[in-house]
Design an enzyme around this catalytic site. Structure first.
Site, mmCIF file in Angstrom:
data_model
loop_
_atom_site.group_PDB
_atom_site.id
_atom_site.type_symbol
_atom_site.label_atom_id
_atom_site.label_comp_id
_atom_site.label_asym_id
_atom_site.label_seq_id
_atom_site.Cartn_x
_atom_site.Cartn_y
_atom_site.Cartn_z
ATOM 1 N N CYS A 138 20.062 48.036 15.368
ATOM 2 C CA CYS A 138 19.342 48.774 16.399
ATOM 3 C C CYS A 138 19.803 48.321 17.780
ATOM 4 O O CYS A 138 19.806 47.132 18.079
ATOM 5 C CB CYS A 138 17.839 48.526 16.242
ATOM 6 S SG CYS A 138 16.881 49.093 17.654
ATOM 7 N N CYS A 154 16.840 46.369 19.733
ATOM 8 C CA CYS A 154 16.232 45.108 19.280
ATOM 9 C C CYS A 154 16.778 43.923 20.100
ATOM 10 O O CYS A 154 17.916 43.952 20.582
ATOM 11 C CB CYS A 154 16.522 44.887 17.796
ATOM 12 S SG CYS A 154 15.326 45.668 16.684
ATOM 13 N N HIS A 167 10.651 46.085 16.120
ATOM 14 C CA HIS A 167 11.283 47.363 15.788
ATOM 15 C C HIS A 167 10.302 48.313 15.091
ATOM 16 O O HIS A 167 10.504 49.526 15.075
ATOM 17 C CB HIS A 167 12.475 47.076 14.867
ATOM 18 C CG HIS A 167 13.322 48.257 14.537
ATOM 19 N ND1 HIS A 167 14.226 48.796 15.427
ATOM 20 C CD2 HIS A 167 13.389 49.031 13.412
ATOM 21 C CE1 HIS A 167 14.822 49.828 14.852
ATOM 22 N NE2 HIS A 167 14.331 50.000 13.646
ATOM 23 N N ASN A 196 9.838 60.283 23.682
ATOM 24 C CA ASN A 196 10.010 61.136 22.505
ATOM 25 C C ASN A 196 9.744 60.255 21.312
ATOM 26 O O ASN A 196 10.467 59.287 21.093
ATOM 27 C CB ASN A 196 11.468 61.606 22.387
ATOM 28 C CG ASN A 196 11.702 62.885 23.121
ATOM 29 O OD1 ASN A 196 10.784 63.669 23.351
ATOM 30 N ND2 ASN A 196 12.943 63.103 23.485
ATOM 31 N N SER A 240 16.302 59.541 18.288
ATOM 32 C CA SER A 240 17.366 58.983 17.461
ATOM 33 C C SER A 240 17.087 57.541 17.043
ATOM 34 O O SER A 240 17.718 57.032 16.137
ATOM 35 C CB SER A 240 18.688 59.058 18.225
ATOM 36 O OG SER A 240 18.547 58.452 19.499
ATOM 37 N N HIS A 261 12.839 52.439 17.319
ATOM 38 C CA HIS A 261 12.353 51.295 18.102
ATOM 39 C C HIS A 261 11.470 51.822 19.255
ATOM 40 O O HIS A 261 11.882 52.740 19.967
ATOM 41 C CB HIS A 261 13.545 50.509 18.672
ATOM 42 C CG HIS A 261 13.158 49.159 19.181
ATOM 43 N ND1 HIS A 261 13.543 47.987 18.566
ATOM 44 C CD2 HIS A 261 12.379 48.797 20.226
ATOM 45 C CE1 HIS A 261 13.032 46.955 19.234
ATOM 46 N NE2 HIS A 261 12.320 47.433 20.251
ATOM 47 N N HIS A 296 10.111 52.888 22.466
ATOM 48 C CA HIS A 296 10.672 52.889 23.815
ATOM 49 C C HIS A 296 10.385 54.201 24.509
ATOM 50 O O HIS A 296 10.022 55.185 23.859
ATOM 51 C CB HIS A 296 12.190 52.655 23.764
ATOM 52 C CG HIS A 296 12.969 53.812 23.214
ATOM 53 N ND1 HIS A 296 12.985 54.134 21.869
ATOM 54 C CD2 HIS A 296 13.752 54.741 23.822
ATOM 55 C CE1 HIS A 296 13.746 55.206 21.684
ATOM 56 N NE2 HIS A 296 14.219 55.604 22.855
ATOM 57 N N GLN A 322 11.801 56.630 28.176
ATOM 58 C CA GLN A 322 12.894 56.765 29.137
ATOM 59 C C GLN A 322 12.331 57.123 30.498
ATOM 60 O O GLN A 322 11.233 57.675 30.603
ATOM 61 C CB GLN A 322 13.844 57.870 28.690
ATOM 62 C CG GLN A 322 14.448 57.606 27.327
ATOM 63 C CD GLN A 322 15.544 58.597 27.030
ATOM 64 O OE1 GLN A 322 16.499 58.747 27.795
ATOM 65 N NE2 GLN A 322 15.423 59.287 25.920
#
Ligand SMILES: [Zn+2]
Ligand SMILES: [Zn+2]
Ligand SMILES: [Zn+2]
Length: 357
Positions: A55, A58, A118, A158, A166, A169, A171, A173
């Site tokens: 990943c 990570c 993760h 998302n 995709s 993990h 997160h 943006q």
């Protein structure tokens, strides 16, 4: 509203007006029980590891362009290695008789990892952990606003493969750019117009009406109200609204940030509990542009747009009439609010864990 109006909202096809975008949606409450013969999405119960050596988010791992992540323990923010916007873009423009129009767009794309783990999502994090994310959003908004070429900061997440994410993990943006993009620009027109006509804030007034009616409220705490907007397009779309008129995340007090974190934990837990699945969505914060102008019209808020319709495996598609005419929904905003209102604030996986006596 007259009784006639109530019957309209619950029994008959009708259009609803989106105050924030000045667009209409079609609601068809008479047909939610039609049989579903469309696509079923697959669910998986496969557990994810807490660390994935492959990943790129990570701690300690190598990213695609050679940078190595630090061994971080809380949140971690970095410039997107494949940024859609770049600070070095020339300010060129093109206008051929008003028919071919284009303009260079400067910007910055950031990635915010929510946790070194993760295998967690916001729904599985504590209010304290989510508060750290809220504080990072405020710091990033502030730092990006300081850059002279940044006029607007879009924070968004998302979540889930269904949303095209995709990497699982946890997160989000941040895309910051020179211009105000389409969705917040539509809202800004409406917020400004309302303020000019009535001298007050559209969302303050709307919140007052919703609190009085109550049937679209999912839950509320000291600082925030979570509701299904009257004009919601997605089946379980929600709006997370601060009670106080604040134009951006920086203006939230320390206590309000805690109540924001509480609201985020509770809405994501309720989403997961609704169909006993890690609930996919796109979410994001709309707030005042960072163009050095005053924006008293802005009342910051967060949208959640989840694609699931009636179970973990039936997704709502925005196709056909939605693409060519306007959005349409069957289950009403009021029914969806009722379903989310009855969910627990304790995550189902926690609730299912055997308890020690
Ligand atoms: Zn990871
Ligand atoms: Zn307001
Ligand atoms: Zn908005």
């Amino acid at each position: 509203m007259t009784n006639h109006g109530e019957s309209l909202l619950h029994d008959h096809p009708h259009r609803r007006f989106n105050l924030l975008t000045a667009e209409w949606i079609l609601v068809s409450p008479h047909r939610p029980k039609r049989p579903w013969q469309g696509k079923l999405e697959h669910t998986t119960t496969e557990p994810r590891p807490s660390y994935d050596p492959n990943c790129y988010l990570c701690p300690g791992n190598l990213r695609a362009r050679g940078a190595r992540n630090p061994v971080y323990s809380g949140t971690f923010v970095f410039d997107n290695d494949f940024a859609a916007l770049l600070p070095t873009t020339p300010a060129d423009s093109l206008d051929e008789g008003g028919l071919l129009v284009a303009a260079g767009e400067q910007g910055v794309c950031r990635v915010v990892c929510f946790s070194p783990r993760h295998d967690v999502t916001l729904a599985e994090m504590t209010e304290e952990q989510i508060l750290k994310i809220v504080n990072v959003w405020a710091e990033e908004y502030h730092a990006l606003a300081e850059r002279p070429f940044i006029g607007y900061v879009q924070i968004f997440e998302n979540k889930g493969e269904m949303m095209g994410c995709s990497n699982p993990h946890p997160h989000c943006q941040i895309w910051a750019q020179h211009s105000v993009p389409v969705e917040p620009a539509k809202e800004m027109v409406q917020l400004r117009r309302y303020r000019e006509l009535r001298g007050t804030c559209l969302l303050c007034e709307y919140l007052r009406v919703e609190l009085k009616k109550g049937d679209r409220i999912v839950f509320e705490n000291e600082g925030f109200v979570v509701l299904i907007p009257f004009w919601a397009v997605w089946p379980f779309e929600t709006l997370v609204l601060p009670r106080r008129h604040v134009s951006d995340i920086m203006a939230l007090s320390g206590r309000e940030r805690e109540t924001f974190a509480d609201a985020l934990r509770r809405i994501t837990v309720r989403y997961d509990n609704l169909f006993s699945v890690s609930f996919p969505y796109s979410s994001g914060i709309h707030q005042a542009p960072t163009d050095n102008e005053l924006h008293p019209e802005w009342h910051m808020h967060m949208h959640f747009y989840p694609p699931l319709l009636r179970s973990a495996t039936v997704k709502k598609f925005m196709v056909g009439y939605e693409m060519l005419a306007n959005p349409q929904r069957d289950i009403t905003a009021e029914e969806s609010a009722g379903r989310l209102r009855e969910q627990s604030d304790t995550h189902f996986t926690v609730a299912q864990k055997p308890r020690l006596q």
